[in-house]
Design an enzyme around this catalytic site. Structure first.
Site, PDB file in Angstrom:
ATOM      1  N   GLU A 107     -10.780   7.706   8.052  1.00  0.00           N
ATOM      2  CA  GLU A 107     -10.348   6.761   9.102  1.00  0.00           C
ATOM      3  C   GLU A 107     -11.146   6.995  10.400  1.00  0.00           C
ATOM      4  O   GLU A 107     -10.572   7.203  11.477  1.00  0.00           O
ATOM      5  CB  GLU A 107      -8.839   6.897   9.335  1.00  0.00           C
ATOM      6  CG  GLU A 107      -8.009   6.374   8.161  1.00  0.00           C
ATOM      7  CD  GLU A 107      -6.503   6.474   8.397  1.00  0.00           C
ATOM      8  OE1 GLU A 107      -6.009   7.581   8.668  1.00  0.00           O
ATOM      9  OE2 GLU A 107      -5.826   5.427   8.303  1.00  0.00           O
ATOM     10  N   GLY A 162       0.841  -1.201   0.000  1.00  0.00           N
ATOM     11  CA  GLY A 162       0.000   0.000   0.000  1.00  0.00           C
ATOM     12  C   GLY A 162       0.869   1.240   0.000  1.00  0.00           C
ATOM     13  O   GLY A 162       0.732   2.123   0.849  1.00  0.00           O
ATOM     14  N   GLY A 219       1.379   4.350  -0.784  1.00  0.00           N
ATOM     15  CA  GLY A 219       0.896   5.677  -1.177  1.00  0.00           C
ATOM     16  C   GLY A 219       1.850   6.717  -0.632  1.00  0.00           C
ATOM     17  O   GLY A 219       3.065   6.647  -0.878  1.00  0.00           O
ATOM     18  N   ALA A 220       1.311   7.680   0.133  1.00  0.00           N
ATOM     19  CA  ALA A 220       2.139   8.798   0.596  1.00  0.00           C
ATOM     20  C   ALA A 220       3.247   8.329   1.547  1.00  0.00           C
ATOM     21  O   ALA A 220       4.440   8.530   1.280  1.00  0.00           O
ATOM     22  CB  ALA A 220       1.241   9.833   1.277  1.00  0.00           C
ATOM     23  N   LYS A 222       0.443  10.447  19.689  1.00  0.00           N
ATOM     24  CA  LYS A 222       0.051  10.793  18.312  1.00  0.00           C
ATOM     25  C   LYS A 222      -1.482  10.754  18.190  1.00  0.00           C
ATOM     26  O   LYS A 222      -2.115  11.693  17.701  1.00  0.00           O
ATOM     27  CB  LYS A 222       0.709   9.798  17.333  1.00  0.00           C
ATOM     28  CG  LYS A 222       0.321   9.972  15.888  1.00  0.00           C
ATOM     29  CD  LYS A 222       1.236  10.927  15.157  1.00  0.00           C
ATOM     30  CE  LYS A 222       0.615  11.631  13.974  1.00  0.00           C
ATOM     31  NZ  LYS A 222       0.372  10.841  12.805  1.00  0.00           N
ATOM     32  N   ASN A 264      -8.809  15.576  14.131  1.00  0.00           N
ATOM     33  CA  ASN A 264      -9.293  15.123  12.822  1.00  0.00           C
ATOM     34  C   ASN A 264     -10.816  15.123  12.733  1.00  0.00           C
ATOM     35  O   ASN A 264     -11.389  15.708  11.796  1.00  0.00           O
ATOM     36  CB  ASN A 264      -8.688  13.755  12.477  1.00  0.00           C
ATOM     37  CG  ASN A 264      -7.176  13.814  12.301  1.00  0.00           C
ATOM     38  OD1 ASN A 264      -6.499  14.560  13.001  1.00  0.00           O
ATOM     39  ND2 ASN A 264      -6.632  13.053  11.387  1.00  0.00           N
TER      40      ASN A 264
HETATM   41  N1  NDP Z   1       0.029  10.962   4.681  1.00  0.00           N
HETATM   42  C1  NDP Z   1       0.455  11.449   5.847  1.00  0.00           C
HETATM   43  O1  NDP Z   1       1.005  12.566   5.906  1.00  0.00           O
HETATM   44  C2  NDP Z   1       0.335  10.653   7.102  1.00  0.00           C
HETATM   45  C3  NDP Z   1      -0.328   9.455   7.127  1.00  0.00           C
HETATM   46  N2  NDP Z   1      -0.374   8.725   8.294  1.00  0.00           N
HETATM   47  C4  NDP Z   1      -1.076   7.476   8.344  1.00  0.00           C
HETATM   48  O2  NDP Z   1      -0.393   6.531   7.534  1.00  0.00           O
HETATM   49  C5  NDP Z   1      -1.325   5.597   6.968  1.00  0.00           C
HETATM   50  C6  NDP Z   1      -1.154   5.613   5.463  1.00  0.00           C
HETATM   51  O3  NDP Z   1      -1.570   6.896   5.009  1.00  0.00           O
HETATM   52  P1  NDP Z   1      -1.214   7.482   3.568  1.00  0.00           P
HETATM   53  O4  NDP Z   1       0.132   7.035   3.147  1.00  0.00           O
HETATM   54  O5  NDP Z   1      -1.511   8.927   3.639  1.00  0.00           O
HETATM   55  O6  NDP Z   1      -2.328   6.757   2.673  1.00  0.00           O
HETATM   56  P2  NDP Z   1      -2.411   6.643   1.087  1.00  0.00           P
HETATM   57  O7  NDP Z   1      -3.858   6.535   0.741  1.00  0.00           O
HETATM   58  O8  NDP Z   1      -1.603   7.719   0.453  1.00  0.00           O
HETATM   59  O9  NDP Z   1      -1.668   5.258   0.800  1.00  0.00           O
HETATM   60  C7  NDP Z   1      -2.289   4.005   0.896  1.00  0.00           C
HETATM   61  C8  NDP Z   1      -2.099   3.349  -0.448  1.00  0.00           C
HETATM   62  O10 NDP Z   1      -2.513   1.987  -0.363  1.00  0.00           O
HETATM   63  C9  NDP Z   1      -3.167   1.685  -1.597  1.00  0.00           C
HETATM   64  N3  NDP Z   1      -3.966   0.477  -1.409  1.00  0.00           N
HETATM   65  C10 NDP Z   1      -5.122   0.335  -0.716  1.00  0.00           C
HETATM   66  N4  NDP Z   1      -5.535  -0.947  -0.752  1.00  0.00           N
HETATM   67  C11 NDP Z   1      -4.630  -1.619  -1.500  1.00  0.00           C
HETATM   68  C12 NDP Z   1      -4.521  -2.958  -1.917  1.00  0.00           C
HETATM   69  N5  NDP Z   1      -5.426  -3.879  -1.564  1.00  0.00           N
HETATM   70  N6  NDP Z   1      -3.470  -3.310  -2.711  1.00  0.00           N
HETATM   71  C13 NDP Z   1      -2.551  -2.394  -3.068  1.00  0.00           C
HETATM   72  N7  NDP Z   1      -2.601  -1.091  -2.699  1.00  0.00           N
HETATM   73  C14 NDP Z   1      -3.619  -0.714  -1.920  1.00  0.00           C
HETATM   74  C15 NDP Z   1      -3.967   2.911  -1.876  1.00  0.00           C
HETATM   75  O11 NDP Z   1      -4.418   2.928  -3.212  1.00  0.00           O
HETATM   76  P3  NDP Z   1      -5.726   3.792  -3.616  1.00  0.00           P
HETATM   77  O12 NDP Z   1      -5.277   5.227  -3.578  1.00  0.00           O
HETATM   78  O13 NDP Z   1      -6.058   3.261  -4.957  1.00  0.00           O
HETATM   79  O14 NDP Z   1      -6.774   3.520  -2.575  1.00  0.00           O
HETATM   80  C16 NDP Z   1      -2.928   3.989  -1.582  1.00  0.00           C
HETATM   81  O15 NDP Z   1      -2.069   4.202  -2.679  1.00  0.00           O
HETATM   82  C17 NDP Z   1      -2.720   6.063   7.439  1.00  0.00           C
HETATM   83  O16 NDP Z   1      -3.106   5.363   8.588  1.00  0.00           O
HETATM   84  C18 NDP Z   1      -2.498   7.533   7.781  1.00  0.00           C
HETATM   85  O17 NDP Z   1      -3.399   8.031   8.748  1.00  0.00           O
HETATM   86  C19 NDP Z   1       0.272   9.130   9.420  1.00  0.00           C
HETATM   87  C20 NDP Z   1       0.947  10.332   9.441  1.00  0.00           C
HETATM   88  C21 NDP Z   1       0.957  11.207   8.314  1.00  0.00           C
HETATM   89  C1  KPL Z   2      -3.697  16.589  12.461  1.00  0.00           C
HETATM   90  C2  KPL Z   2      -2.349  15.982  12.310  1.00  0.00           C
HETATM   91  C3  KPL Z   2      -1.390  16.872  11.576  1.00  0.00           C
HETATM   92  C4  KPL Z   2      -1.800  15.811  13.744  1.00  0.00           C
HETATM   93  O1  KPL Z   2      -2.710  15.262  14.618  1.00  0.00           O
HETATM   94  C5  KPL Z   2      -2.414  14.660  11.607  1.00  0.00           C
HETATM   95  O2  KPL Z   2      -1.707  13.742  11.946  1.00  0.00           O
HETATM   96  C6  KPL Z   2      -3.394  14.402  10.520  1.00  0.00           C
HETATM   97  O3  KPL Z   2      -3.715  15.312   9.756  1.00  0.00           O
HETATM   98  O4  KPL Z   2      -3.858  13.258  10.396  1.00  0.00           O
END
Ligand code: NDP
Ligand code: KPL
Length: 325
Positions: free
Chosen positions: A286, A7, A9-10, A205, A213
């Protein structure tokens, strides 16, 4: 070390890019859709601190293509995990460690938590218990994600803040597997301390996420407004105090007080939380990992959480009506 990011993504993309750039970890990325297609065609581009780099880790669509790994870093959104746990099975060998880099209360929370609640399952994030069965908590290394990143276009990761991924075994031991992963992340340019009380770190966190959120999604307010407006701040503070009472009943010790944690959120400024961003983009929110699970834990430990319950009811309706839940 064979390491797969499921997964990507970001957050997973950020980890993959920096680990792959270092070169001594065999990195495989599992992703889907246009993001996967872009990474396969053009590589994975990371934009960080005004610098751009492109790396070419192996990018595949399925766990079968990746095969068994030493580490699986799960960087899905929390609600995607129940649907994906079965797909991950081909990644798991006898000693594969799973790192859950996901916000909120994780499915393994009660694993090796000495006391009356040991081995309870968390229905909010693992409704039928299949995540626990398929990704057994004995494999898990806990992780708290501090960086912030986005995917502005397929194949591109924009890293906006932070470099720390705090790690910890559920039973608090300092294991070889956690140390080795920490060393790999440090070599890639992250901070990756291994802590004995990973749940304490997780709650600091979550303390912000469980209040900031949902309130941002309900009001569309940015963090400066949530923490600055007296009425909204009071609701936020009350939710956090309820969260603190629940966590303390479970043995968590908070190293800072609630006002300091709110001040930390205020410093982020006019930022839209990830939940508000998901709502605005029509993406699943979420809700259960960040707040539903907190209310579930309140029920388990029999601590009242009236403000959290009210906000959860409002949030669920908001999210449902927007098609994001
Ligand atoms: N981004 C941030 O700044 C922060 C994120 N987090 C936490 O980190 C976690 C990840 O967040 P984030 O990276 O933003 O999420 P994203 O949505 O950017 O990344 C998740 C990725 O997983 C992919 N995906 C979902 N299901 C599948 C599957 N079955 N097979 C393959 N790929 C799959 C999604 O694709 P699709 O887009 O097609 O659904 C997406 O590209 C979350 O819990 C978030 O709260 C914590 C701190 C900061
Ligand atoms: C709000 C923040 C920046 C910190 O709690 C965060 O982690 C989010 O946007 O999910």
């Amino acid at each position: 070390m064979k390491l797969c990011i499921f997964g990507a993504g970001a957050i997973g993309g950020l980890m993959a890019a920096k680990l792959a750039a270092k070169g001594d970890v065999d990195v495989t990325v599992i992703a889907r859709g246009p993001h996967l297609a872009a990474m396969q065609a053009n590589g994975l581009k990371l934009v960080s601190d005004g610098q751009e780099m492109v790396v070419r880790p192996r990018c595949v669509a399925s766990a079968e293509e990746a095969g068994p790994q030493d580490y699986v870093l799960v960087t899905l959104k929390a609600h995607s995990l129940p649907g994906a746990a079965k797909q991950m099975q081909p990644l798991l060998g006898e000693n594969t460690a799973i790192v859950s880099a996901i916000n909120g209360i994780p499915w393994w929370y009660f694993h090796k938590l000495a006391g009356p609640y040991e081995d309870r399952r968390v229905a909010s994030v693992d409704p039928d218990g299949s995540v626990w069965d398929l990704l057994h908590p004995s494999r898990v290394i806990g992780c708290v994600v501090y960086p912030a990143a986005e995917v502005p276009e397929p194949g591109v990761i924009e890293h906006t803040y932070g470099d720390r991924f705090t790690l910890g075994e559920p039973d608090g031991t300092r294991s070889e597997r956690a140390n080795a992963l920490s060393a790999a992340l440090v070599a890639a340019g992250f901070k990756a301390p291994v802590r004995p009380k990973i749940r304490d770190e997780m709650w600091v966190k979550l303390w912000g996420n469980m209040a900031f959120n949902p309130l941002s999604a309900l009001t569309t307010a940015t963090l400066d407004i949530i923490t600055g407006d007296p009425e909204l701040r009071a609701v936020c503070r009350q939710m956090m105090l309820e969260g603190q009472a629940i966590a303390e009943r479970l043995g968590v010790r908070f190293a800072i007080d609630v006002d300091k944690r709110i001040a930390g959120g205020a410093e982020v400024g006019a930022h839209k939380t990830s939940m508000l961003q998901d709502l605005e983009r029509g993406r699943p929110m979420e809700v259960d990992a960040l707040l539903g699970s907190v209310v579930e834990l309140a029920e388990i430990v029999e601590v009242p959480a009236p403000t959290c319950r009210i906000v959860l009811a409002l949030l669920r309706t908001r999210a449902r009506l927007a098609g994001c839940y």
